[in-house]
Design an enzyme around this catalytic site. Sequence first.
Site, PDB file in Angstrom:
ATOM      1  N   ASP A  75       0.810  -1.223   0.000  1.00  0.00           N
ATOM      2  CA  ASP A  75       0.000   0.000   0.000  1.00  0.00           C
ATOM      3  C   ASP A  75       0.845   1.276   0.000  1.00  0.00           C
ATOM      4  O   ASP A  75       0.458   2.292   0.586  1.00  0.00           O
ATOM      5  CB  ASP A  75      -0.974   0.001   1.197  1.00  0.00           C
ATOM      6  CG  ASP A  75      -1.838  -1.233   1.214  1.00  0.00           C
ATOM      7  OD1 ASP A  75      -2.175  -1.728   0.121  1.00  0.00           O
ATOM      8  OD2 ASP A  75      -2.167  -1.726   2.313  1.00  0.00           O
ATOM      9  N   HIS A 135      -4.547  -2.131  -5.825  1.00  0.00           N
ATOM     10  CA  HIS A 135      -3.796  -0.983  -6.341  1.00  0.00           C
ATOM     11  C   HIS A 135      -4.782   0.076  -6.826  1.00  0.00           C
ATOM     12  O   HIS A 135      -5.583  -0.187  -7.723  1.00  0.00           O
ATOM     13  CB  HIS A 135      -2.857  -1.416  -7.470  1.00  0.00           C
ATOM     14  CG  HIS A 135      -1.795  -2.368  -6.995  1.00  0.00           C
ATOM     15  ND1 HIS A 135      -0.862  -2.936  -7.822  1.00  0.00           N
ATOM     16  CD2 HIS A 135      -1.517  -2.852  -5.758  1.00  0.00           C
ATOM     17  CE1 HIS A 135      -0.068  -3.724  -7.119  1.00  0.00           C
ATOM     18  NE2 HIS A 135      -0.457  -3.695  -5.865  1.00  0.00           N
TER      19      HIS A 135
HETATM   20  P1  GDP Z   1      -0.721   0.170  -3.565  1.00  0.00           P
HETATM   21  O1  GDP Z   1      -1.263  -1.107  -3.068  1.00  0.00           O
HETATM   22  O2  GDP Z   1       0.734   0.325  -3.292  1.00  0.00           O
HETATM   23  O3  GDP Z   1      -1.056   0.435  -5.009  1.00  0.00           O
HETATM   24  O4  GDP Z   1      -1.441   1.317  -2.719  1.00  0.00           O
HETATM   25  P2  GDP Z   1      -3.013   1.432  -2.414  1.00  0.00           P
HETATM   26  O5  GDP Z   1      -3.716   1.858  -3.640  1.00  0.00           O
HETATM   27  O6  GDP Z   1      -3.509   0.216  -1.718  1.00  0.00           O
HETATM   28  O7  GDP Z   1      -3.014   2.570  -1.314  1.00  0.00           O
HETATM   29  C1  GDP Z   1      -2.482   3.841  -1.574  1.00  0.00           C
HETATM   30  C2  GDP Z   1      -3.609   4.875  -1.386  1.00  0.00           C
HETATM   31  O8  GDP Z   1      -3.042   6.162  -1.350  1.00  0.00           O
HETATM   32  C3  GDP Z   1      -4.605   4.904  -2.512  1.00  0.00           C
HETATM   33  O9  GDP Z   1      -5.855   5.274  -2.023  1.00  0.00           O
HETATM   34  C4  GDP Z   1      -4.041   5.976  -3.448  1.00  0.00           C
HETATM   35  O10 GDP Z   1      -5.056   6.598  -4.233  1.00  0.00           O
HETATM   36  C5  GDP Z   1      -3.485   6.942  -2.459  1.00  0.00           C
HETATM   37  N1  GDP Z   1      -2.280   7.686  -2.898  1.00  0.00           N
HETATM   38  C6  GDP Z   1      -1.276   7.287  -3.707  1.00  0.00           C
HETATM   39  N2  GDP Z   1      -0.307   8.225  -3.762  1.00  0.00           N
HETATM   40  C7  GDP Z   1      -0.732   9.243  -2.974  1.00  0.00           C
HETATM   41  C8  GDP Z   1      -0.149  10.487  -2.582  1.00  0.00           C
HETATM   42  O11 GDP Z   1       0.946  10.850  -2.971  1.00  0.00           O
HETATM   43  N3  GDP Z   1      -0.881  11.261  -1.720  1.00  0.00           N
HETATM   44  C9  GDP Z   1      -2.100  10.892  -1.249  1.00  0.00           C
HETATM   45  N4  GDP Z   1      -2.734  11.699  -0.418  1.00  0.00           N
HETATM   46  N5  GDP Z   1      -2.659   9.714  -1.593  1.00  0.00           N
HETATM   47  C10 GDP Z   1      -1.975   8.909  -2.429  1.00  0.00           C
HETATM   48  P1  IMO Z   2      -0.718  -4.305  -2.180  1.00  0.00           P
HETATM   49  O1  IMO Z   2      -0.244  -4.873  -3.477  1.00  0.00           O
HETATM   50  C1  IMO Z   2      -0.990  -4.670   2.183  1.00  0.00           C
HETATM   51  C2  IMO Z   2      -0.752  -8.733   3.824  1.00  0.00           C
HETATM   52  C3  IMO Z   2      -2.056  -9.092   4.520  1.00  0.00           C
HETATM   53  C4  IMO Z   2      -1.530 -10.016   5.596  1.00  0.00           C
HETATM   54  C5  IMO Z   2      -0.388 -10.747   4.884  1.00  0.00           C
HETATM   55  C6  IMO Z   2      -0.765 -12.130   4.381  1.00  0.00           C
HETATM   56  O2  IMO Z   2      -2.052  -3.690  -2.243  1.00  0.00           O
HETATM   57  O3  IMO Z   2       0.320  -3.454  -1.554  1.00  0.00           O
HETATM   58  P2  IMO Z   2      -2.251 -12.869   2.312  1.00  0.00           P
HETATM   59  O4  IMO Z   2      -3.713 -12.656   2.050  1.00  0.00           O
HETATM   60  O5  IMO Z   2      -1.356 -12.290   1.301  1.00  0.00           O
HETATM   61  O6  IMO Z   2      -1.945 -14.298   2.604  1.00  0.00           O
HETATM   62  O7  IMO Z   2      -2.001 -12.064   3.690  1.00  0.00           O
HETATM   63  O8  IMO Z   2      -0.014  -9.936   3.793  1.00  0.00           O
HETATM   64  N1  IMO Z   2      -0.885  -8.231   2.433  1.00  0.00           N
HETATM   65  C7  IMO Z   2      -0.936  -6.945   2.094  1.00  0.00           C
HETATM   66  N2  IMO Z   2      -0.945  -5.834   2.856  1.00  0.00           N
HETATM   67  N3  IMO Z   2      -1.013  -4.566   0.835  1.00  0.00           N
HETATM   68  C8  IMO Z   2      -0.984  -5.665   0.064  1.00  0.00           C
HETATM   69  O9  IMO Z   2      -0.906  -5.636  -1.275  1.00  0.00           O
HETATM   70  C9  IMO Z   2      -0.969  -6.935   0.695  1.00  0.00           C
HETATM   71  N4  IMO Z   2      -0.931  -8.194   0.234  1.00  0.00           N
HETATM   72  C10 IMO Z   2      -0.866  -8.976   1.308  1.00  0.00           C
HETATM   73  O10 IMO Z   2      -2.704  -7.972   5.045  1.00  0.00           O
HETATM   74  O11 IMO Z   2      -0.983  -9.276   6.653  1.00  0.00           O
HETATM   75 MG    MG Z   3      -2.804  -1.807  -1.820  1.00  0.00          MG
END
Ligand code: GDP
Ligand code: IMO
Ligand code: MG
Length: 465
Positions: free
Chosen positions: A55, A83
């Site tokens: 994340d 994502h």
């Molecule tokens: P990922 O799993 O690494 O792709 O990240 P996620 O999408 O799960 O979580 C990142 C969150 O932060 C999402 O809601 C994005 O829209 C948001 N986000 C990404 N970059 C930025 C940033 O620079 N600033 C803010 N405020 N939000 C961001």
């Molecule tokens: P992105 O790509 C955050 C974490 C789960 C749990 C551990 C094992 O969005 O960054 P699983 O279901 O994979 O067997 O769970 O891994 N986890 C993540 N946490 N972002 C992710 O993906 C994750 N993918 C797995 O929360 O702690």
């Molecule tokens: Mg994510």
Amino acid sequence: MSKHYATLCVILNEVRDLSRMRVPNKLGDSSLIAQNDKKEMDIPVSVVIGTQWGDEGKGKIVDLLAEKSDYVVRFHGGNNAGHTVVVNNKKYPLHLIPSGVLHPKTNCVIANGVVIDLEVLVSEIKMLQNDGVKLNGRLFISERCHLILPYHKALDLAFENARGKDKLGTTARGIGPCYADKVSYNGIRIYELKDWELFVEKFTFQAKIKNEILKTFNVKAINVKEELAKISEFRKIVLPFVSDTFLLLQNAIDQKRTILLEGAHGVMLDIDFSPYPFSTGSNVITGAVNTGAGIPIQKISKVLGVVKAYTSRVGGGPLPTELTDSLGESIREKGQEFGTTTGRPRRVGWLDLEAVKFACQVSGATEIAITKIDILSGLEKIKVCAGYKLNGKFIPYSSCGYQELAKLTPVYKEFSGWKEDITNIKSFNDLPKNCQDYIKFIESFLGISIKLISTGPKREEYIKL
Ligand code: GDP
Ligand code: IMO
Ligand code: MG
């Protein structure tokens, strides 16, 4: 004999000298090796890796870079990934389809290392198609991908419930049980899905065994007939996208097309390099590009490590810099740190550079993107963990298991904060001085250039360096 031997030596030495002349020590343009090296460097294969616990904002960064990519490729993990891409004020949470999909000319590949839940894939395909995103001819799925089947999800939950208070906090998406079946030769792939009779035979056999295991957990058995009926419908939608993605990517490399590999999760969750068992089921590091997409690592010219300006983690496991107080609560709220996949509140903490440094080393990061720095605006003081201490001595992340990580004390460096909203700033020099200092410290600590600073969730909110 000795005369012939001497003559042979002279000839061999001459051959060696000749070959030295063709490839001089100092590589010049005339050098064959230099030319080959140059050819390699021209092939732009880059990888985006999450350097923390997931994340970090990988989806946003991949979407940004995808505009100039011919292919965006997922190479490991499954729909435990979430994502987020925000385009024209619309939020797209993507779990399986690569985050380049919103650029109409970019091809999207789900390569062999990814595990696929057909139901999730179909709903993502429909969500995008309903929004006018064309996928025909630009979404490619490997037939080597293993399938996450209903019993995998049931087993994931059953194991979690059985662990009770020691549960790991998985996403319950069946990831671990699916990868376990893969390495114990019990997996079923898209390959089998192509031959329905074969699939039915394999699925029925596996479901029978899994139902016996589920019985020991007192969990409801899988209804084989009902599940097969659902899968037969999903199959019709998915199969037209199935192809030989290895060949596709090799041809792309030969034709010098740009390829962007989209890492999922984060290095701190890597099956080998996390504090196991607080892990996910796949390798997250750059090496997984080779096993998960068939692209040799020598072809990779760039590894972009994504670093969120603070830390978050979903689920159990140690988090050395965790903030469990009201400050943590306010960062969670401001940063909207709630799981894209499960909606769970994410645990938050200060940036842990000791962990990030390890992640950059193991994944060979050549450049860095900082995300969510805007969320820190308004804080009086900002702390960064610059090392770990255990029993009064420094200890590196790599020497820690989960017990050490839970006990150690982070060594913090403190920074003064800044008040200004930085979302619309477009140049590094226009950032508040304290924000610049914070970013410069990250760069010098890691010893890797920062190339991108994301200042908001929207596509256009970033500073390029
Ligand atoms: P990922 O799993 O690494 O792709 O990240 P996620 O999408 O799960 O979580 C990142 C969150 O932060 C999402 O809601 C994005 O829209 C948001 N986000 C990404 N970059 C930025 C940033 O620079 N600033 C803010 N405020 N939000 C961001
Ligand atoms: P992105 O790509 C955050 C974490 C789960 C749990 C551990 C094992 O969005 O960054 P699983 O279901 O994979 O067997 O769970 O891994 N986890 C993540 N946490 N972002 C992710 O993906 C994750 N993918 C797995 O929360 O702690
Ligand atoms: Mg994510």
